[in-house]
Structures are given as C-alpha cells and as structure tokens.
Motif scaffolding. Structure first.
Motif, PDB file in Angstrom:
ATOM      1  N   ASP A   1       0.890  -1.652  -0.112  1.00 50.88           N
ATOM      2  CA  ASP A   1       0.117  -0.071   0.108  1.00 50.88           C
ATOM      3  C   ASP A   1       0.391   1.178   0.346  1.00 50.88           C
ATOM      4  O   ASP A   1       0.456   2.220   0.268  1.00 50.88           O
ATOM      5  N   ALA A   2       2.336   0.994  -0.201  1.00 53.20           N
ATOM      6  CA  ALA A   2       2.461   1.947  -0.584  1.00 53.20           C
ATOM      7  C   ALA A   2       2.934   3.538   1.379  1.00 53.20           C
ATOM      8  O   ALA A   2       3.828   3.720   0.607  1.00 53.20           O
ATOM      9  N   ILE A   3       2.755   2.119   2.289  1.00 54.46           N
ATOM     10  CA  ILE A   3       2.600   3.586   3.853  1.00 54.46           C
ATOM     11  C   ILE A   3       3.996   4.136   3.719  1.00 54.46           C
ATOM     12  O   ILE A   3       4.806   3.280   3.345  1.00 54.46           O
ATOM     13  N   GLY A   4       4.411   5.254   3.597  1.00 59.74           N
ATOM     14  CA  GLY A   4       6.042   5.642   4.659  1.00 59.74           C
ATOM     15  C   GLY A   4       6.970   6.096   3.338  1.00 59.74           C
ATOM     16  O   GLY A   4       7.368   6.998   3.363  1.00 59.74           O
ATOM     17  N   HIS A   5       5.489   6.218   1.613  1.00 56.84           N
ATOM     18  CA  HIS A   5       6.501   6.927   0.463  1.00 56.84           C
ATOM     19  C   HIS A   5       6.123   8.214   0.250  1.00 56.84           C
ATOM     20  O   HIS A   5       5.048   9.241   0.293  1.00 56.84           O
TER      21      HIS A   5
ATOM     22  N   GLU B   1       2.339  12.525   2.115  1.00 61.24           N
ATOM     23  CA  GLU B   1       2.776  11.529   2.114  1.00 61.24           C
ATOM     24  C   GLU B   1       1.959  10.396   2.408  1.00 61.24           C
ATOM     25  O   GLU B   1       0.502  10.687   3.204  1.00 61.24           O
ATOM     26  N   VAL B   2       2.264   9.175   2.498  1.00 61.47           N
ATOM     27  CA  VAL B   2       1.116   7.858   2.023  1.00 61.47           C
ATOM     28  C   VAL B   2       1.361   7.677   3.811  1.00 61.47           C
ATOM     29  O   VAL B   2       2.688   6.818   4.062  1.00 61.47           O
ATOM     30  N   VAL B   3       0.175   7.979   4.507  1.00 58.69           N
ATOM     31  CA  VAL B   3       0.323   7.270   6.060  1.00 58.69           C
ATOM     32  C   VAL B   3      -1.081   6.456   6.159  1.00 58.69           C
ATOM     33  O   VAL B   3      -1.323   5.884   5.158  1.00 58.69           O
ATOM     34  N   GLY B   4      -0.363   5.701   7.746  1.00 61.70           N
ATOM     35  CA  GLY B   4      -1.717   4.823   7.741  1.00 61.70           C
ATOM     36  C   GLY B   4      -2.658   4.712   8.333  1.00 61.70           C
ATOM     37  O   GLY B   4      -3.716   4.108   7.965  1.00 61.70           O
ATOM     38  N   GLY B   5      -2.696   5.683   9.060  1.00 61.03           N
ATOM     39  CA  GLY B   5      -4.156   6.459   9.621  1.00 61.03           C
ATOM     40  C   GLY B   5      -4.001   7.733   9.821  1.00 61.03           C
ATOM     41  O   GLY B   5      -2.870   8.259  10.030  1.00 61.03           O
TER      42      GLY B   5
ATOM     43  N   SER C   1     -10.569   5.323  14.321  1.00 56.30           N
ATOM     44  CA  SER C   1     -11.321   4.301  14.162  1.00 56.30           C
ATOM     45  C   SER C   1     -11.664   4.447  12.184  1.00 56.30           C
ATOM     46  O   SER C   1     -12.584   4.564  11.270  1.00 56.30           O
ATOM     47  N   SER C   2     -10.308   5.556  11.741  1.00 58.99           N
ATOM     48  CA  SER C   2     -11.208   5.740   9.732  1.00 58.99           C
ATOM     49  C   SER C   2      -9.212   5.017   9.083  1.00 58.99           C
ATOM     50  O   SER C   2      -8.847   5.342   9.440  1.00 58.99           O
ATOM     51  N   GLN C   3      -9.558   5.340   8.064  1.00 59.73           N
ATOM     52  CA  GLN C   3      -9.293   4.739   7.018  1.00 59.73           C
ATOM     53  C   GLN C   3      -8.740   5.862   5.617  1.00 59.73           C
ATOM     54  O   GLN C   3      -9.686   5.068   4.729  1.00 59.73           O
ATOM     55  N   SER C   4      -7.977   6.662   5.143  1.00 59.55           N
ATOM     56  CA  SER C   4      -8.227   7.476   3.719  1.00 59.55           C
ATOM     57  C   SER C   4      -7.549   6.546   2.575  1.00 59.55           C
ATOM     58  O   SER C   4      -6.961   5.568   3.308  1.00 59.55           O
ATOM     59  N   SER C   5      -8.342   6.476   1.766  1.00 65.12           N
ATOM     60  CA  SER C   5      -7.837   5.870   0.761  1.00 65.12           C
ATOM     61  C   SER C   5      -6.222   6.541   0.259  1.00 65.12           C
ATOM     62  O   SER C   5      -5.705   7.300   0.777  1.00 65.12           O
ATOM     63  N   SER C   6      -4.680   5.132   0.455  1.00 65.97           N
ATOM     64  CA  SER C   6      -3.863   5.440  -0.436  1.00 65.97           C
ATOM     65  C   SER C   6      -3.913   6.133  -1.293  1.00 65.97           C
ATOM     66  O   SER C   6      -2.566   6.264  -1.771  1.00 65.97           O
ATOM     67  N   ILE C   7      -4.400   6.267  -2.456  1.00 68.58           N
ATOM     68  CA  ILE C   7      -4.363   6.802  -3.367  1.00 68.58           C
ATOM     69  C   ILE C   7      -4.463   8.842  -3.693  1.00 68.58           C
ATOM     70  O   ILE C   7      -4.953   8.855  -2.390  1.00 68.58           O
TER      71      ILE C   7
END
Length: 257
Positions: free
Chosen positions: A93-97, A111-115, A119-125
């Motif tokens: 999912d490219a977390i940290g890129h 920055e692509v982050v994990g949260g 209680s939510s997670q946004s799109s990694s796009i």
C-alpha cells in the motif's frame, strides 16, 4: 474536516491560502449533529474530486446513526491528478512513501500514511488538485529505501499507477523457497539455485524497505552458487533477483552466530 463531539455539528474548514482557515460547513452541506469521531477521504465515485465520510462513534446511548458520506459533486472546471502508488512486496500500500508534485512555481507534497483519523482509514491514492493547470511538470516519488523516481509532463484529469519496479515487460515470480547455507552465518552467505536466477542483479532489503545489499551477481558459467558478504543483523529480509525478463523474489531468515 473535523468530526464532532457530543451534540456538536461536524466542522469543515477551507484553507484561505494565507495561513488562515474559514469554517464553511453550512455552505457545503456538512450538517451532521450526531456523534462521530473519525473521518476518511477518498474519491468514492471516481469523478475526480475528494469525498468525505464521517465514521459513527459509540452508539450505546441509543443512537441509530451510521457512517455518513458527504459526496463532493463539484461541477467546476478545475483539474486534478490521482497517483496510485504500489510499493515493495512488504508494503504494497506504499505506506511511508512521499510524493511531490511541481506545477510552475508551485509545489505540493503528499505522504502516504497508515491512518489519519480515529477508527478511520483514508484512501492511499494521492489526490492533487491542479486548478487551471492542464499538466504537472514533474512528479517526484521518494521510496523509504532511498530510491527516487521522477516522472515529467503528466497530463491532468487521470489516475496513474506507479510501481517501484519500473522495468517494463518484467515478469514477477515469487520464490516459495530460497536455498541458503552457512546459516547461522558470520557474514558470508551462499545462495544455491539455478544459474539463470543467479546471473542477474541481486537486491536485499530489510522489512522497512531499506536496501542492505545491491550488486550484479558474479558467478562462473554453469555455476549455481552465489556467495556474498552480508554484514547485517539477524532477522527477515526480502531478496530480489532481476534477470533480463524476470524478477524473482522471496524472503530469507538470517541467523547470526
């Protein structure tokens, strides 16, 4: 957007571009007064603009509230660009890129982050609004391993997918088992497999995506053993062998004496 506390409405703030923000929730139709704690963003309907969803919180007080989707039905003429970044095998999912878009004298960093919210997670796009610009001059992608990829002259109003392994026409092959010996090891590590796999480039990364070894393999004709000097801590590592047409990859567990 800020999800609400008890009996307070959700709030939505507009960036004025001068270091200040204006609260415009009523103007854009964000008017939920139920209890919510989390918020996520994504282009849910794939129309080029970002939608928002507010996550319901504790319903033990008798509330029947569900998650609320605030769909963005923007009808203007501004342009956009979506980047779907696919990371390494350990972090698909490219977390940290980090992505950096440049348009003229303007620059945006994502920055692509994990949260991003409770209680939510946004799109990694990664979504970039380009305003009236019809293209991005450059896209710089910084991988956690230190590798950097640069794309130029990218047309607006599209979603592109970028992989870390940029080689075109490369077939990815997962190795169920990589034979290594002298393990536990004092430094030297021997790989034993077909000469075809060992004849290309070898790259070893730790679980954080950092490259700990990278070199062109050097073996004699017909040999099937490659010996390298690998001074690393014990643990799990990702190994990739890149030949002319294939990328072989797997996981090894190094034990130190």
């Amino acid at each position: 957007m800020i999800p609400n506390a008890l009996l307070n409405p959700d709030r939505f703030y507009k960036n004025n571009g001068d270091g200040t923000f204006a609260e415009i929730a009523n103007q854009v139709g964000i008017n939920n007064t139920g209890i919510s704690r989390g918020m996520a963003t994504a282009d849910f309907d794939n129309d080029g603009d970002i939608d928002v969803i507010a996550a319901a919180a504790d319903t033990s007080m008798g509330s029947s509230q569900h998650a609320i989707l605030y769909r963005n039905d923007y009808s203007g003429n501004n342009n956009w660009l979506d980047i779907n970044l696919v990371g390494e095998i350990s972090i698909k999912d490219a977390i940290g890129h980090q992505l950096e878009i440049k348009v003229g004298d303007q620059c945006w960093i994502h920055e692509v982050v994990g949260g991003r919210s409770y209680s939510s997670q946004s799109s990694s796009i990664a979504h970039f609004g380009l305003g009236s610009k019809t293209k991005a001059d450059s896209l710089i992608i910084n991988f956690p391993s230190g590798i950097q990829k640069i794309l130029t002259n990218i047309s607006a109003n599209q979603k592109i997918t970028v992989h870390k392994d940029f080689n075109q026409g490369i077939q990815h092959v997962n190795l169920p088992q990589i034979n290594i010996f002298q393990n536990p090891s004092r430094g030297n590590l021997n790989f034993q497999m077909s000469a075809e796999i060992l004849s290309g480039k070898i790259e070893i990364t730790n679980l954080e995506g950092q490259i700990v070894y990278s070199s062109s393999a050097k073996i004699g004709s017909g040999e099937n053993i490659l010996t390298i000097d690998l001074s690393v801590s014990q643990g799990l590592y990702h190994v990739k062998f890149l030949t002319n047409n294939n990328l072989y990859r797997g996981i090894i567990n190094i034990v130190k004496l």
